[in-house]
Write a protein that holds these residues in place. Structure first.
Motif, PDB file in Angstrom:
ATOM      1  N   GLN A   1      19.953  78.311  17.824  1.00 19.44           N
ATOM      2  CA  GLN A   1      21.252  78.328  16.907  1.00 19.44           C
ATOM      3  C   GLN A   1      21.743  79.508  16.694  1.00 19.44           C
ATOM      4  OE1 GLN A   1      20.024  75.733  13.696  1.00 19.44           O
ATOM      5  NE2 GLN A   1      20.012  73.760  14.934  1.00 19.44           N
ATOM      6  N   GLY A   2      22.759  79.762  16.231  1.00 14.23           N
ATOM      7  CA  GLY A   2      23.492  80.945  15.882  1.00 14.23           C
ATOM      8  C   GLY A   2      23.896  81.763  17.124  1.00 14.23           C
ATOM      9  N   PRO A   3      24.604  82.980  16.873  1.00 15.71           N
ATOM     10  CA  PRO A   3      25.102  83.823  17.963  1.00 15.71           C
ATOM     11  C   PRO A   3      23.829  84.470  18.851  1.00 15.71           C
ATOM     12  CG  PRO A   3      25.900  84.296  15.810  1.00 15.71           C
ATOM     13  CD  PRO A   3      25.197  83.458  15.545  1.00 15.71           C
ATOM     14  N   ALA A   4      22.817  84.859  18.437  1.00 13.21           N
ATOM     15  CA  ALA A   4      21.757  84.965  19.285  1.00 13.21           C
ATOM     16  C   ALA A   4      21.415  83.853  20.196  1.00 13.21           C
ATOM     17  CB  ALA A   4      20.732  85.364  18.602  1.00 13.21           C
ATOM     18  N   GLY A   5      21.060  82.667  19.546  1.00  7.41           N
ATOM     19  CA  GLY A   5      20.633  81.672  20.571  1.00  7.41           C
ATOM     20  C   GLY A   5      21.655  80.966  21.389  1.00  7.41           C
ATOM     21  N   ASP A   6      23.228  81.027  21.112  1.00  7.42           N
ATOM     22  CA  ASP A   6      24.101  80.905  21.906  1.00  7.42           C
ATOM     23  C   ASP A   6      24.201  81.802  23.124  1.00  7.42           C
ATOM     24  OD1 ASP A   6      24.827  78.818  20.467  1.00  7.42           O
ATOM     25  OD2 ASP A   6      26.577  79.894  19.448  1.00  7.42           O
TER      26      ASP A   6
ATOM     27  N   VAL B   1      15.166  91.191  30.684  1.00  3.29           N
ATOM     28  CA  VAL B   1      13.883  92.201  30.730  1.00  3.29           C
ATOM     29  C   VAL B   1      13.250  92.241  29.385  1.00  3.29           C
ATOM     30  CG1 VAL B   1      13.797  94.651  31.277  1.00  3.29           C
ATOM     31  CG2 VAL B   1      15.689  93.531  32.247  1.00  3.29           C
ATOM     32  N   LEU B   2      13.829  92.022  28.456  1.00  2.46           N
ATOM     33  CA  LEU B   2      13.138  92.070  26.991  1.00  2.46           C
ATOM     34  C   LEU B   2      12.797  90.649  26.661  1.00  2.46           C
ATOM     35  CD1 LEU B   2      15.507  94.325  24.892  1.00  2.46           C
ATOM     36  CD2 LEU B   2      13.106  94.888  25.824  1.00  2.46           C
ATOM     37  N   PRO B   3      11.389  90.461  26.057  1.00  2.00           N
ATOM     38  CA  PRO B   3      11.138  89.208  25.758  1.00  2.00           C
ATOM     39  C   PRO B   3      12.364  88.558  24.710  1.00  2.00           C
ATOM     40  CG  PRO B   3       9.547  90.756  25.104  1.00  2.00           C
ATOM     41  CD  PRO B   3      10.782  91.714  25.608  1.00  2.00           C
ATOM     42  N   MET B   4      12.512  87.361  24.860  1.00  2.79           N
ATOM     43  CA  MET B   4      13.557  86.627  24.224  1.00  2.79           C
ATOM     44  C   MET B   4      13.384  86.756  22.814  1.00  2.79           C
ATOM     45  SD  MET B   4      14.568  83.256  26.414  1.00  2.79           S
ATOM     46  CE  MET B   4      12.832  82.505  26.530  1.00  2.79           C
ATOM     47  N   VAL B   5      12.047  86.579  22.310  1.00  2.79           N
ATOM     48  CA  VAL B   5      11.926  86.969  20.695  1.00  2.79           C
ATOM     49  C   VAL B   5      12.520  88.178  20.217  1.00  2.79           C
ATOM     50  CG1 VAL B   5       9.719  88.151  21.091  1.00  2.79           C
ATOM     51  CG2 VAL B   5      10.299  86.675  18.929  1.00  2.79           C
ATOM     52  N   VAL B   6      12.428  89.117  21.222  1.00  2.30           N
ATOM     53  CA  VAL B   6      13.104  90.446  20.414  1.00  2.30           C
ATOM     54  C   VAL B   6      14.707  90.195  20.385  1.00  2.30           C
ATOM     55  CG1 VAL B   6      13.887  92.817  21.162  1.00  2.30           C
ATOM     56  CG2 VAL B   6      11.447  91.756  21.594  1.00  2.30           C
ATOM     57  N   HIS B   7      15.230  89.411  20.999  1.00  2.05           N
ATOM     58  CA  HIS B   7      16.821  89.117  21.103  1.00  2.05           C
ATOM     59  C   HIS B   7      17.089  88.313  19.637  1.00  2.05           C
ATOM     60  CE1 HIS B   7      17.536  91.333  24.635  1.00  2.05           C
ATOM     61  NE2 HIS B   7      17.005  90.444  25.426  1.00  2.05           N
ATOM     62  N   ARG B   8      16.100  87.336  19.660  1.00  2.00           N
ATOM     63  CA  ARG B   8      16.258  86.346  18.232  1.00  2.00           C
ATOM     64  C   ARG B   8      16.044  87.355  17.259  1.00  2.00           C
ATOM     65  NH1 ARG B   8      13.063  82.594  21.390  1.00  2.00           N
ATOM     66  NH2 ARG B   8      14.043  81.181  22.458  1.00  2.00           N
TER      67      ARG B   8
ATOM     68  N   LEU C   1      16.557  90.501  16.670  1.00  2.00           N
ATOM     69  CA  LEU C   1      17.999  91.358  16.990  1.00  2.00           C
ATOM     70  C   LEU C   1      19.130  90.638  16.119  1.00  2.00           C
ATOM     71  CD1 LEU C   1      18.037  93.446  19.937  1.00  2.00           C
ATOM     72  CD2 LEU C   1      17.300  94.331  17.780  1.00  2.00           C
ATOM     73  N   LYS C   2      19.266  89.250  16.446  1.00  2.00           N
ATOM     74  CA  LYS C   2      20.579  88.653  16.123  1.00  2.00           C
ATOM     75  C   LYS C   2      21.625  89.291  16.332  1.00  2.00           C
ATOM     76  CE  LYS C   2      17.945  86.239  12.574  1.00  2.00           C
ATOM     77  NZ  LYS C   2      17.636  85.800  11.076  1.00  2.00           N
ATOM     78  N   ARG C   3      21.712  90.116  17.350  1.00  2.00           N
ATOM     79  CA  ARG C   3      23.089  90.727  17.641  1.00  2.00           C
ATOM     80  C   ARG C   3      23.345  90.638  19.177  1.00  2.00           C
ATOM     81  NH1 ARG C   3      22.538  96.740  15.310  1.00  2.00           N
ATOM     82  NH2 ARG C   3      24.686  96.773  16.282  1.00  2.00           N
ATOM     83  N   PRO C   4      23.885  89.559  19.675  1.00  2.00           N
ATOM     84  CA  PRO C   4      24.173  89.595  21.062  1.00  2.00           C
ATOM     85  C   PRO C   4      24.869  90.637  21.738  1.00  2.00           C
ATOM     86  CG  PRO C   4      24.947  87.595  19.496  1.00  2.00           C
ATOM     87  CD  PRO C   4      24.629  88.573  18.686  1.00  2.00           C
ATOM     88  N   GLY C   5      25.920  91.095  21.036  1.00  2.00           N
ATOM     89  CA  GLY C   5      26.324  92.317  21.667  1.00  2.00           C
ATOM     90  C   GLY C   5      25.475  93.618  21.925  1.00  2.00           C
TER      91      GLY C   5
END
Length: 255
Positions: A27-32, A201-208, A210-214
């Motif tokens: 959910q949210g921008p990072a999940g999308d 390349v980075l683990p998905m948990v890192v992107h979650r 960060l919460k900054r898709p850009g």
């Protein structure tokens, strides 16, 4: 429904991934953004078979159903139990149907579906080889699977597990695969492995976190351009039936 993480080999390996709690990870921008990457790869791989009949094994998470039904594919979702249909219950489409039963024993004749797909399941199934063999048996043209590899962030899986646990809550242990073992097993079932696309390349948990898709996009593009694409995971792989090579070592289904 229990929210206790299930081990590899559970009789309901798709139960956790179909739950509301699991869906909150996306959910949210990072999940999308994470799901958009997965959907784009999937849509590209299935493009040779427009309006295909598709069997989605363990797809109660609806991550396959939403984009493929939107594209006009006829989708049948198989879950291990009624509870494991999870997010599919929120979808309503004439192109969508469901069934329940063991994931490694399919009640369908050979080559019943144009394409057979399993996303987010292989790493949690006890007999992953039997599942892939059954997928190949009932696929007319192709199978599409995803699997985490022994590369990139997974090299630090034990260290990252605690972080994942804190962020995601119901993180489970999962099996890692080698490209060569997956390709060899598909070849033994008479399928020629084709495109294999690593997602991150980075683990998905890192992107979650960060919460900054850009920023995530910039990081992933930069790392991929620097050679990271070769180690990106999980991998989505498409294998086509090869009429020149019939199955050499079919795996007997569980009874």
């Amino acid at each position: 429904m229990s929210e206790t993480p299930l081990d590899i080999g559970s009789c309901e390996p798709d139960l956790v991934s179909s739950s509301d709690r699991y869906a909150k990870r996306f959910q949210g921008p990072a999940g999308d953004w994470l799901l958009a990457r997965q959907s784009a790869i999937l849509r590209d791989l299935i493009r040779p078979w427009p309006s295909a009949s598709v069997l989605d094994i363990g797809g109660g998470h609806a991550q396959v159903a939403r984009p493929l039904v939107a594209d006009g594919h006829r989708l049948r979702v198989r879950a291990s139990s009624q509870a494991a249909l999870g997010q599919i219950c929120h979808l309503d489409s004439d192109l969508l149907s469901t069934e329940t039963g063991p994931l490694t024993v399919l009640p369908h004749a050979d080559r019943s579906f144009d394409v057979v797909i399993s996303i987010r399941i292989l790493a949690h199934v006890g007999h992953w080889d039997r599942l892939v063999a059954e997928m190949c048996r009932v696929a007319r043209h192709a199978v599409i699977v995803d699997f985490p590899t022994q590369r990139a962030g997974n090299l630090f899986g034990d260290r990252l597990f605690a972080l994942k646990k804190r962020v995601e809550g119901d993180t489970r242990r999962y099996r890692l695969f080698r490209h060569d073992e997956m390709r060899a097993h598909l070849a033994a079932q008479g399928f020629a492995p084709g495109p294999a696309v690593g997602q991150f390349v980075l683990p998905m948990v890192v992107h979650r976190v960060l919460k900054r898709p850009g920023l995530s996009s910039i990081l992933e593009r930069g790392l991929a351009a620097a050679g990271g694409a070769a180690i990106a995971t999980p991998v989505i792989l498409c294998a086509r039936r090869d009429p020149r090579h019939p199955p050499q070592h079919p795996v007997a289904a569980l009874t």
